[in-house]
Design an enzyme around this catalytic site. Structure first.
Site: not given
Ligand SMILES: O=P(O)(O)O[C@H]1O[C@H](CO)[C@@H](O)[C@H](O)[C@H]1O
Ligand SMILES: O=P(O)(O)O[C@H]1O[C@H](CO)[C@@H](O)[C@H](O)[C@H]1O
Lengths: 345, 345
Positions: B50, B53, B112, B152, B160, B163, B165, B167
């Site tokens: 990961c 991690c 994780h 997300n 993806s 873990h 997290h 943004q």
């Molecule tokens: O930044 P990540 O986690 O790779 O990507 C994810 O979040 C982003 C922000 O909402 C989006 O634009 C992507 O389509 C989504 O897959």
């Protein structure tokens, strides 16, 4: 202008009145996330368990006719009903009103195993005829202010039956997107005396770089402000406000345009390409709406392959839609493909 | 008002300035469409593969520190970059401008295998602290007009890496949603002299029927105009414009509210509930923005089970968002659940 091919920038969508964030450098990012199921291409021409196939019985006991081209019926699980009370409610910041309407399903073909991309242009023209008929019939009702024609293609787009079909949701009020497009087109028309989308199409035809296909009646292009990776628009070459204004040869030209764009879509990742598509056109509220230009939007989710889509999530839902490749790159890729279907011949 | 529990109607979202179509009768419709993969719950506390991690090496060669609570770093595949040229471009209906910014990733825990729903309130409070710090640091920069904090959660929402997290995308310009909320809140404030969301919260607290949880500082509710099946909002009880205005006990209260709502979410379908969530708060453009009330939105896609989601497709993309159960039904279901996690103890 050149920096807008490599650097993050935002573009304005004058039709929706919104921005899209473009991050061209981001297409290099590796993908370790969710991978979708690829579409299963092997299907029978007639499926006895399909509630849309000719002659079969639907969940409510109704039996489909032995239709040979298209077949339209009222949705058995309609989101809108004719009898919804019209009353409205207001208490401070809580505000609601009854919304009535009619939801229909339209089978594009008796063949269970086809899609628009694999149908003959003449057969797609029969679908166009049925759309026009529905637009006229529903739009003529005093309780219908807008007729939304659309198709959800593929399981990834929430379609629960692969049999080729679309939907029509006709409502008393303008849906949000149609209300917004009426507002932006009206403002432009009042200011310039020419419809926004006619002016836009003239610009795109002069530039050429985002155009995929054109025939005598229609143009298919990737809009300058596309949100979805391979989003396209289908625009008429002359000022047509709504479907019934098409001449009979224009109906066939529209069918050809739909055929060409869906074939290229399937060829892009050699799969039955998922999308939501639909027509925006003149509201049926009785006004002239000379600002309106009928058009179709295709919103397809796939980004990198038949199984990796673009997720419209966090930043997209809470901020601004974001895309990874530029609309020009998308147009170049789609233009570079054959317009003969990869499964044909 | 009673007819609005059974009949199709639309509700107005005064914060977004948009309608949502509610079709309560439609929840009876059978589902034969796409079924999602359920989340895999069995994960190690530390995964050597990961890239989030503690102690592991990321794709660009950087090594994560041995962090014990939260860890923030610049996104290795940022959608926004600091060096994007600011120039703008305008040619008729084509309009673009450079957009610069900073994208960061924030690990919520070294563990994780956890999620917010399974973290202790004290540990979530450390995440709140990190968010406040980021909001202050990024917001202080002259080239940052807005700090969008979001998460997300789950593969279904494009995440993806499991873990835990979130943004942060901080940009020069206001994202669409923040621009819209600034406009609606400003108009209301100018007219009434009180913030829109404070007036809204007072109404909801008087009614009670859409409230899930409240403590001394915060309320969690299903908004009257919710779009997603189990959408919620987290609102402060006093007028807090942005995160740094929280007192230290309010940070813990916010953490508790986030804990309670995510636990109920997980309990609803006994799964690690996917969602996108994020905070909307005062722009960092230097203005006072007394109209603003900081809040969080949770947008979760699941509708009927751990594997059947609501698809925001055709009519939703081309018309108006549509929901099947009423916000009151959603609130009653969430309220009826335990707020002890189903995997606990
Ligand atoms: O930044 P990540 O986690 O790779 O990507 C994810 O979040 C982003 C922000 O909402 C989006 O634009 C992507 O389509 C989504 O897959
Ligand atoms: O009507 P269907 O095909 O059952 O349902 C599909 O299309 C509808 C209209 O876009 C959406 O509301 C549903 O979420 C989707 O699953």
């Amino acid at each position: 202008m050149n920096t807008f091919t490599d650097h993050p920038h935002r573009r304005y969508n004058p039709l929706a009145g919104e921005w899209v964030l473009v991050s061209p450098h981001r297409s290099k990012r590796p993908w370790q996330g969710q991978v979708e199921d690829a579409e299963v291409p092997d299907m029978p021409a007639h499926d006895p368990d399909c509630y849309l196939c000719a002659g079969n019985t639907r969940i409510n006991g109704a039996k489909n006719p032995d239709y040979t081209h298209t077949f339209v019926f009222d949705n058995d699980f309609a989101a809108l009903t004719e009898d919804a009370p019209a009353e409205s409610f207001r208490d401070g910041l809580l505000m609601a009103e009854g919304e009535s309407g009619i939801c229909r399903v339209i089978c594009f073909s008796p063949r269970h195993d086809l899609t628009l991309a694999r149908m003959a242009v003449d057969d797609i023209a029969r679908v166009v005829d049925a759309w026009v008929e529905q637009y006229l019939e529903l739009g003529a009702r005093p309780d219908i202010g807008y007729v939304q024609i659309f198709e959800n293609r593929g399981a990834m787009m929430g379609c629960s039956n692969p049999h080729p079909h679309g939907q029509i949701w006709a409502s008393r009020n303008l849906p949000n997107a149609a209300a917004k497009e009426t507002e932006t087109q009206r403002a432009y028309y009042d200011q310039h005396g020419t419809p926004l989308l006619m002016a836009y199409l003239a610009q795109e035809r002069a530039l050429g770089e985002r155009i995929l296909f054109e025939n005598d009646g229609f143009v298919v292009l990737v809009p300058y402000w596309a949100v979805w990776p391979f989003e396209t628009m289908v625009l008429p070459k002359r000022h047509i406000r709504s479907m019934e204004e098409m001449e009979s040869d224009e109906r066939v030209q529209l069918a050809e345009a739909l055929s060409k764009v869906t074939i290229r879509y399937d060829n892009l990742f050699a799969t039955s390409f998922p999308y939501s598509m639909g027509f925006h056109q003149r509201p049926t509220d009785g006004a002239a709406h000379d600002e309106w230009v009928m058009h179709a939007h295709f919103y397809p989710p796939l980004l990198r392959s038949a199984t990796v889509k673009k997720f419209m999530v966090g930043f997209e839902l809470l901020g601004t839609p974001q895309r990874d490749l530029t609309p020009e790159q998308a147009a170049a890729r789609l233009r570079g493909l054959s317009d003969i279907h990869y499964l044909a011949g």
